[in-house]
Motif scaffolding. Structure first.
Motif, PDB file in Angstrom:
ATOM      1  N   GLU A 151      55.499  -0.092   6.953  1.00  0.00           N
ATOM      2  CA  GLU A 151      55.732   1.053   7.650  1.00  0.00           C
ATOM      3  C   GLU A 151      56.490   1.267   9.153  1.00  0.00           C
ATOM      4  N   ASP A 152      55.895   0.374  10.049  1.00  0.00           N
ATOM      5  CA  ASP A 152      56.430   0.073  11.278  1.00  0.00           C
ATOM      6  C   ASP A 152      58.039  -0.002  11.082  1.00  0.00           C
ATOM      7  N   ARG A 153      58.214  -1.073  10.026  1.00  0.00           N
ATOM      8  CA  ARG A 153      59.644  -1.429  10.092  1.00  0.00           C
ATOM      9  C   ARG A 153      60.638  -0.174   9.417  1.00  0.00           C
ATOM     10  N   ARG A 154      59.799   0.746   8.672  1.00  0.00           N
ATOM     11  CA  ARG A 154      60.653   1.791   8.094  1.00  0.00           C
ATOM     12  C   ARG A 154      60.963   2.804   9.347  1.00  0.00           C
ATOM     13  N   ARG A 155      59.765   3.017  10.169  1.00  0.00           N
ATOM     14  CA  ARG A 155      60.117   4.081  11.262  1.00  0.00           C
ATOM     15  C   ARG A 155      61.228   3.256  12.063  1.00  0.00           C
ATOM     16  N   ALA A 156      61.235   1.875  12.307  1.00  0.00           N
ATOM     17  CA  ALA A 156      62.267   1.509  13.302  1.00  0.00           C
ATOM     18  C   ALA A 156      63.505   1.637  12.551  1.00  0.00           C
ATOM     19  N   GLU A 157      63.763   1.553  11.133  1.00  0.00           N
ATOM     20  CA  GLU A 157      65.036   1.653  10.714  1.00  0.00           C
ATOM     21  C   GLU A 157      65.343   2.929  10.662  1.00  0.00           C
ATOM     22  N   LYS A 158      64.349   4.010  10.601  1.00  0.00           N
ATOM     23  CA  LYS A 158      64.923   5.343  10.791  1.00  0.00           C
ATOM     24  C   LYS A 158      65.373   5.677  12.078  1.00  0.00           C
ATOM     25  N   ALA A 159      64.683   5.226  13.229  1.00  0.00           N
ATOM     26  CA  ALA A 159      65.144   5.258  14.624  1.00  0.00           C
ATOM     27  C   ALA A 159      66.441   4.626  14.779  1.00  0.00           C
ATOM     28  N   LEU A 160      66.700   3.658  14.233  1.00  0.00           N
ATOM     29  CA  LEU A 160      67.739   2.808  14.112  1.00  0.00           C
ATOM     30  C   LEU A 160      69.039   3.663  13.427  1.00  0.00           C
ATOM     31  N   ARG A 161      68.749   4.057  12.270  1.00  0.00           N
ATOM     32  CA  ARG A 161      69.788   4.981  11.866  1.00  0.00           C
ATOM     33  C   ARG A 161      70.421   6.191  12.570  1.00  0.00           C
ATOM     34  N   LYS A 162      69.328   6.789  13.109  1.00  0.00           N
ATOM     35  CA  LYS A 162      69.361   7.868  14.066  1.00  0.00           C
ATOM     36  C   LYS A 162      70.303   7.445  15.143  1.00  0.00           C
ATOM     37  N   ARG A 163      70.030   6.335  15.786  1.00  0.00           N
ATOM     38  CA  ARG A 163      70.790   5.474  17.009  1.00  0.00           C
ATOM     39  C   ARG A 163      72.225   5.325  16.460  1.00  0.00           C
ATOM     40  N   GLU A 164      72.303   4.938  15.189  1.00  0.00           N
ATOM     41  CA  GLU A 164      73.669   4.633  14.754  1.00  0.00           C
ATOM     42  C   GLU A 164      74.520   5.751  14.498  1.00  0.00           C
ATOM     43  N   LYS A 165      74.042   6.907  14.144  1.00  0.00           N
ATOM     44  CA  LYS A 165      74.709   8.041  14.180  1.00  0.00           C
ATOM     45  C   LYS A 165      75.325   8.777  15.375  1.00  0.00           C
ATOM     46  N   GLU A 166      74.199   8.375  16.433  1.00  0.00           N
ATOM     47  CA  GLU A 166      74.696   8.953  17.736  1.00  0.00           C
ATOM     48  C   GLU A 166      75.815   7.908  18.418  1.00  0.00           C
ATOM     49  N   LEU A 167      75.794   6.743  18.103  1.00  0.00           N
ATOM     50  CA  LEU A 167      76.786   5.763  18.587  1.00  0.00           C
ATOM     51  C   LEU A 167      78.029   6.053  17.876  1.00  0.00           C
ATOM     52  N   GLN A 168      77.930   6.393  16.486  1.00  0.00           N
ATOM     53  CA  GLN A 168      79.170   6.730  15.776  1.00  0.00           C
ATOM     54  C   GLN A 168      79.833   8.033  16.104  1.00  0.00           C
TER      55      GLN A 168
END
Length: 527
Positions: free
Chosen positions: A366-383
């Motif tokens: 569950e923690d990893r899923r949340r981290a992956e969700k935050a990472l995907r959000k950050r990736e979108k921002e970086l993109q």
């Protein structure tokens, strides 16, 4: 603090425990198969004793042999035509339709066993070179033949077969069948002798010889039995014990014969009396589990079978008791039971640990899923930032291109203005009344003016070599082909100063201590 085992560690431990359990299970199955084999032989020895009719006996022998070897297909060959051939007298399963088939010495499985006077095992009858060329027999696969041998003479052959290609007879099966054949030949001999005596009942001597021979055979059987055997009269007095009884209970025949054997533990007296009562009422005691003492006081777990035997008048004369020491089997069963209980406890403990580990893993997931969700959000921002930077870069490239074009246009304007507005007047000065030094300076002025509007000075002063203003002047005059002396006169410096500047120019241009002409190098830079 010890490290908590990981999920993989626990899984490997569970797998190791499962493998160990399977190994013990396999050992237990082998042990039980061996025990069942001995039990079957024991039952056979009791069952065949009472069979006197030859046909019934043959059928019983074949059925028991098939049961011992785990098949439903078998036959019995007996001598035919004065011993010249053998004929199938009994058949079951696949061989039920083969009754009456005859073989000669060495022909087929029956003839080969007859010839060898020893067991013969064939893994695949279909490919066996000694097979009988009959398509009816093509369905046979693994087949074994056991001789019924008495006094170095083969009196018959027992054959057993599998029709399933995946089934095979083992060496253990052959050993069991050999023991069974020894019992069977005794029973057949007894039946044959009994039939002879019945036909010649009038001859008393032959009858007495038969019973003496029969008794001798049975005594031989009893003496060679691996299980303890004791014979009682109707008063419970021991009249016979075999060597296995003496060895198992550590009591000699002198201590036993003519006496009642006191080797029943007090806690087993009641069940023993009940078993005796049932036996006297006509019931058979078969594999009754109880306990008995040895001479040194050790208690053995035993299986007991008992049957009455009759005298000439048909009345019971006593009973034959066969015992089997199953202490090792009982101990193994107890150890196996304890091991299973221990294994169940371990499995329960490991299961609880695995459940706890699963909970932790679920939390980590569950923690990893949340981290992956935050990472995907950050990736979108970086993109998005990357896309913005790409747009900025595109705009900069457009601006730089425009600047280069403006610079080029400016250069063309300056060049055109110098050529139209400066050069004509400079040529007029040069062609005027000037002394030599003034003309030289005028030409230098013309050359430098041309260099200003050419890429040479830009290259020379662009920062690639970091030349000083004086060094740029010296380099320009060297490029014009002037000597050190001429350069010194024009710049109003000494010749050594010119040499000093030339040395630094070569160093900054990277051609120091190299056999490269400075003027040639400067001219090459202009291209």
């Amino acid at each position: 603090m010890s490290r908590k085992p990981s999920y993989m560690d626990l899984a490997r431990q569970i797998e190791t425990l499962n493998l160990e359990f399977k190994r013990l299970k396999a050992a237990e199955e082998v042990f039980h198969r061996h025990n069942e084999s001995l039990k079957a032989l024991h039952e056979t020895s009791l069952g065949l004793i009472d069979k006197l009719d030859k046909e019934e006996l043959l059928e019983n022998i074949l059925e028991r042999a098939a049961s011992l070897s785990g098949t439903a297909h078998g036959y019995i060959y007996l001598p035919y035509a004065g011993g010249e051939q053998m004929q199938m007298k009994m058949g079951m399963g696949f061989f039920k339709g083969q009754l009456g088939r005859r073989v000669s010495l060495g022909e087929g499985m029956g003839g080969r066993v007859w010839q060898a006077e020893a067991p013969v095992l064939v893994e695949d009858y279909l490919t066996w070179p000694g097979r009988i060329a009959d398509k009816v027999l093509d369905g046979l696969r693994s087949i074994v033949g056991i001789p019924l041998k008495s006094e170095n003479q083969v009196l018959g052959v027992i054959g057993l077969a599998h029709v399933d290609a995946d089934k095979r007879f083992s060496r253990e099966d052959i050993a069991t069948l050999e023991q069974f054949a020894a019992l069977a030949i005794i029973a057949l001999e007894k039946a044959r002798l009994y039939a002879d005596v019945r036909r010649e009942l009038v001859q008393k001597k032959m009858t007495e010889a038969f019973w003496r021979e029969s008794e001798s055979r049975y005594r031989t059987f009893l003496e060679s039995s691996p299980d303890p055997i004791v014979v009682y009269d109707m008063q419970g007095v021991a009249t016979y014990v075999n060597p296995a009884f003496e060895q198992t209970f550590q009591l000699s025949r002198d201590e036993l014969l003519g006496k009642q054997i006191d080797f029943v533990p007090p806690e087993n007296v009641a069940e023993t009396k009940e078993a005796i009562r049932r036996m006297l009422s006509g019931q058979k005691i078969h594999l009754f589990e109880t306990r008995r003492y040895t001479k040194d006081g050790k208690i053995l777990d035993v299986q007991l079978s008992s049957t009455l035997y009759q005298g000439d008048d048909g009345r019971p004369q006593g009973n034959i008791v066969t015992l089997r020491d199953i202490s090792a089997q009982k101990q193994a069963e107890d150890e196996l039971r304890n091991y299973r209980d221990h294994l169940e406890i371990l499995v329960a403990e490991r299961t609880a640990e695995l459940e706890q580990t699963n909970i932790q893993l679920e939390q980590e997931i569950e923690d990893r899923r949340r981290a992956e969700k935050a990472l995907r959000k950050r990736e979108k921002e970086l993109q998005a930032q990357s896309d913005h930077l790409e747009e900025v870069n595109t705009a900069l490239r457009v601006l730089l291109k425009q600047r280069e074009e403006d610079k080029k246009e400016l250069g063309e304007i300056v060049l055109r203005n110098v050529q139209e507005l400066v050069n004509p007047y400079l040529q007029g000065i040069i062609n005027g009344r000037l002394n030599d030094r003034q003309k030289t300076l005028a030409r230098i002025l013309e050359t430098n003016l041309n260099n200003i509007i050419s890429p040479f000075i830009d290259k020379l002063a662009s920062g690639l070599v970091h030349l000083t203003p004086v060094e740029i002047k010296v380099a320009s005059l060297v490029k014009e082909g002037m000597t050190n002396k001429e350069i010194a006169e024009i710049l109003l410096v000494s010749k050594n100063t010119v040499l000093f500047h030339r040395h630094h120019i070569r160093d900054k241009l990277g051609i120091k201590n190299k056999k490269i002409n400075l003027r040639s190098h400067l001219l090459a830079m202009e291209k």
